[in-house]
Design an enzyme around this catalytic site. Structure first.
Site, PDB file in Angstrom:
ATOM      1  N   ASN A   8       0.876  -1.173   0.000  1.00  0.00           N
ATOM      2  CA  ASN A   8       0.000   0.000   0.000  1.00  0.00           C
ATOM      3  C   ASN A   8       0.914   1.225   0.000  1.00  0.00           C
ATOM      4  O   ASN A   8       1.462   1.600   1.031  1.00  0.00           O
ATOM      5  CB  ASN A   8      -0.893  -0.016   1.257  1.00  0.00           C
ATOM      6  CG  ASN A   8      -1.748   1.244   1.365  1.00  0.00           C
ATOM      7  OD1 ASN A   8      -1.778   2.063   0.439  1.00  0.00           O
ATOM      8  ND2 ASN A   8      -2.424   1.405   2.482  1.00  0.00           N
ATOM      9  N   LYS A  10       0.127   4.218  -0.392  1.00  0.00           N
ATOM     10  CA  LYS A  10      -0.560   5.415   0.115  1.00  0.00           C
ATOM     11  C   LYS A  10      -0.330   6.583  -0.865  1.00  0.00           C
ATOM     12  O   LYS A  10      -0.244   6.338  -2.066  1.00  0.00           O
ATOM     13  CB  LYS A  10      -0.107   5.708   1.552  1.00  0.00           C
ATOM     14  CG  LYS A  10      -0.274   4.448   2.436  1.00  0.00           C
ATOM     15  CD  LYS A  10      -0.137   4.678   3.903  1.00  0.00           C
ATOM     16  CE  LYS A  10      -0.362   3.353   4.651  1.00  0.00           C
ATOM     17  NZ  LYS A  10      -0.257   3.486   6.103  1.00  0.00           N
ATOM     18  N   HIS A  91      -9.611   1.139   4.750  1.00  0.00           N
ATOM     19  CA  HIS A  91      -8.358   1.364   5.467  1.00  0.00           C
ATOM     20  C   HIS A  91      -8.617   2.354   6.612  1.00  0.00           C
ATOM     21  O   HIS A  91      -9.418   3.277   6.465  1.00  0.00           O
ATOM     22  CB  HIS A  91      -7.299   1.917   4.510  1.00  0.00           C
ATOM     23  CG  HIS A  91      -5.937   1.929   5.117  1.00  0.00           C
ATOM     24  ND1 HIS A  91      -5.545   2.888   6.024  1.00  0.00           N
ATOM     25  CD2 HIS A  91      -4.894   1.073   4.986  1.00  0.00           C
ATOM     26  CE1 HIS A  91      -4.306   2.623   6.414  1.00  0.00           C
ATOM     27  NE2 HIS A  91      -3.886   1.536   5.800  1.00  0.00           N
ATOM     28  N   GLU A  93      -7.057   4.826   7.662  1.00  0.00           N
ATOM     29  CA  GLU A  93      -6.858   6.242   7.313  1.00  0.00           C
ATOM     30  C   GLU A  93      -8.086   6.790   6.592  1.00  0.00           C
ATOM     31  O   GLU A  93      -8.439   7.960   6.732  1.00  0.00           O
ATOM     32  CB  GLU A  93      -5.583   6.401   6.459  1.00  0.00           C
ATOM     33  CG  GLU A  93      -4.333   6.209   7.312  1.00  0.00           C
ATOM     34  CD  GLU A  93      -3.113   5.678   6.578  1.00  0.00           C
ATOM     35  OE1 GLU A  93      -3.100   5.679   5.334  1.00  0.00           O
ATOM     36  OE2 GLU A  93      -2.172   5.239   7.275  1.00  0.00           O
ATOM     37  N   GLU A 163      -5.536  -4.757  10.477  1.00  0.00           N
ATOM     38  CA  GLU A 163      -4.514  -3.747  10.738  1.00  0.00           C
ATOM     39  C   GLU A 163      -4.848  -3.016  12.025  1.00  0.00           C
ATOM     40  O   GLU A 163      -5.671  -2.089  12.022  1.00  0.00           O
ATOM     41  CB  GLU A 163      -4.462  -2.735   9.594  1.00  0.00           C
ATOM     42  CG  GLU A 163      -4.098  -3.332   8.260  1.00  0.00           C
ATOM     43  CD  GLU A 163      -3.521  -2.279   7.322  1.00  0.00           C
ATOM     44  OE1 GLU A 163      -2.391  -2.486   6.872  1.00  0.00           O
ATOM     45  OE2 GLU A 163      -4.168  -1.262   7.058  1.00  0.00           O
ATOM     46  N   GLY A 169       2.317   2.552  10.872  1.00  0.00           N
ATOM     47  CA  GLY A 169       3.292   3.630  10.734  1.00  0.00           C
ATOM     48  C   GLY A 169       3.922   4.057  12.048  1.00  0.00           C
ATOM     49  O   GLY A 169       4.549   5.110  12.130  1.00  0.00           O
ATOM     50  N   SER A 208       3.331  -1.969  10.543  1.00  0.00           N
ATOM     51  CA  SER A 208       4.778  -2.007  10.796  1.00  0.00           C
ATOM     52  C   SER A 208       5.428  -3.351  10.483  1.00  0.00           C
ATOM     53  O   SER A 208       6.320  -3.807  11.207  1.00  0.00           O
ATOM     54  CB  SER A 208       5.074  -1.587  12.250  1.00  0.00           C
ATOM     55  OG  SER A 208       4.655  -0.257  12.458  1.00  0.00           O
TER      56      SER A 208
HETATM   57  P1  13P Z   1       2.948   0.514   7.838  1.00  0.00           P
HETATM   58  O1  13P Z   1       3.447  -0.775   7.236  1.00  0.00           O
HETATM   59  O2  13P Z   1       3.694   1.727   7.374  1.00  0.00           O
HETATM   60  O3  13P Z   1       2.798   0.421   9.318  1.00  0.00           O
HETATM   61  O4  13P Z   1       1.465   0.736   7.264  1.00  0.00           O
HETATM   62  C1  13P Z   1       0.566  -0.304   7.325  1.00  0.00           C
HETATM   63  C2  13P Z   1      -0.594   0.035   6.473  1.00  0.00           C
HETATM   64  O5  13P Z   1      -1.328   0.976   6.757  1.00  0.00           O
HETATM   65  C3  13P Z   1      -0.809  -0.755   5.258  1.00  0.00           C
HETATM   66  O6  13P Z   1      -2.070  -0.525   4.743  1.00  0.00           O
END
Ligand code: 13P
Length: 245
Positions: A8, A10, A91, A93, A163, A169, A208
């Protein structure tokens, strides 16, 4: 069953960085684990052009509408028409910054699947919810609300990504046992909800994931792969996550 690793990206990368990623990735990727890439919408045709045929491309969000007067939205019908394979939906976010709820995600999942895409539905609890012992109930709720009354779902067109919001992150990964506990619960819920095929739906972990913790996560019985943010941006790291050192 092959493990599935989804990148992903982003809202990251410019066109040169996309090209640089594939010039290394294509050379070393063996197909040992399946690799799917979710880029920004604008970069989709470039990813489609540069990737090899074993890699699948998709997006990070789609509208619940197939077409029409919805300025600024991305259509799953258009994504399918451009050879897209999948779309991430729900997701955290998107839930946090764009007010998506499990209820309106129900429509998005329906449309994506109807248009022939694989829906990768993301679920996860916040730190507050985990600390108050609500993790399993929250996840179960997110699954029911988004997957109720969906007659077209099967084990090929739906993937679940767990997740934990507090692990995204932040560098904080759920321990393999913490993740396994939630994955086993999701598996149980899916089996009850879809007795004919629930057991076969892939469940990915995200939050992560890094080359140095991926193997112990993937070794867990109910972890079928990973959804990766930060560590998917560098071709060498994503190769390592795909089992290609
Ligand atoms: P990270 O791997 O940066 O923690 O992000 C996970 C994520 O949101 C994947 O969709």
């Amino acid at each position: 069953m092959n493990k599935l690793m989804i990148a992903n990206w982003k809202m990251n990368k410019n066109s040169h960085e996309v090209a640089a990623f594939f010039s290394l990735f294509n050379e070393k990727y063996s197909g040992k684990r399946d690799a799917w890439i979710a880029s920004q919408s604008l970069h989709f045709p470039l990813v489609e052009e540069l990737k090899t045929s074993t890699i699948k491309a998709g997006l990070q969000n789609c509208s619940e509408h197939t077409e029409g007067a919805y300025t600024g939205e991305v259509s799953s019908r258009a994504l399918k028409d451009m050879n897209g394979h999948f779309v991430l939906l729900g997701h955290s976010e998107r839930r946090q910054y764009f007010q998506e709820t499990s209820k309106n995600l129900n429509s998005k999942i329906r449309t994506a699947i109807q248009e022939g895409l694989v829906a990768v539905y993301c679920v996860g609890e916040t730190l507050k919810e985990r600390e108050s012992g609500q993790t399993l109930t929250i996840i179960e709720d997110q699954i029911h609300q988004a997957l109720n009354d969906q007659s077209k779902i099967n084990s090929e067109n739906l993937v679940i990504a767990y997740e934990p919001v507090w692990a995204i992150g932040t560098g904080k990964t759920a321990t393999p046992l913490m993740a396994q506990e939630v994955h086993a619960h999701i598996r149980k819920v899916l089996k009850t909800k879809f007795p004919a095929f629930g057991e076969k739906i892939k469940i990915l972990y995200g939050g992560s994931i890094k080359p140095d913790n991926v193997e112990e996560l993937l070794a867990q019985k109910d972890i079928d792969g990973g959804l990766v943010g930060g560590a998917s941006l560098k071709a060498s790291d994503f190769l390592a996550l795909c089992g290609d050192k």
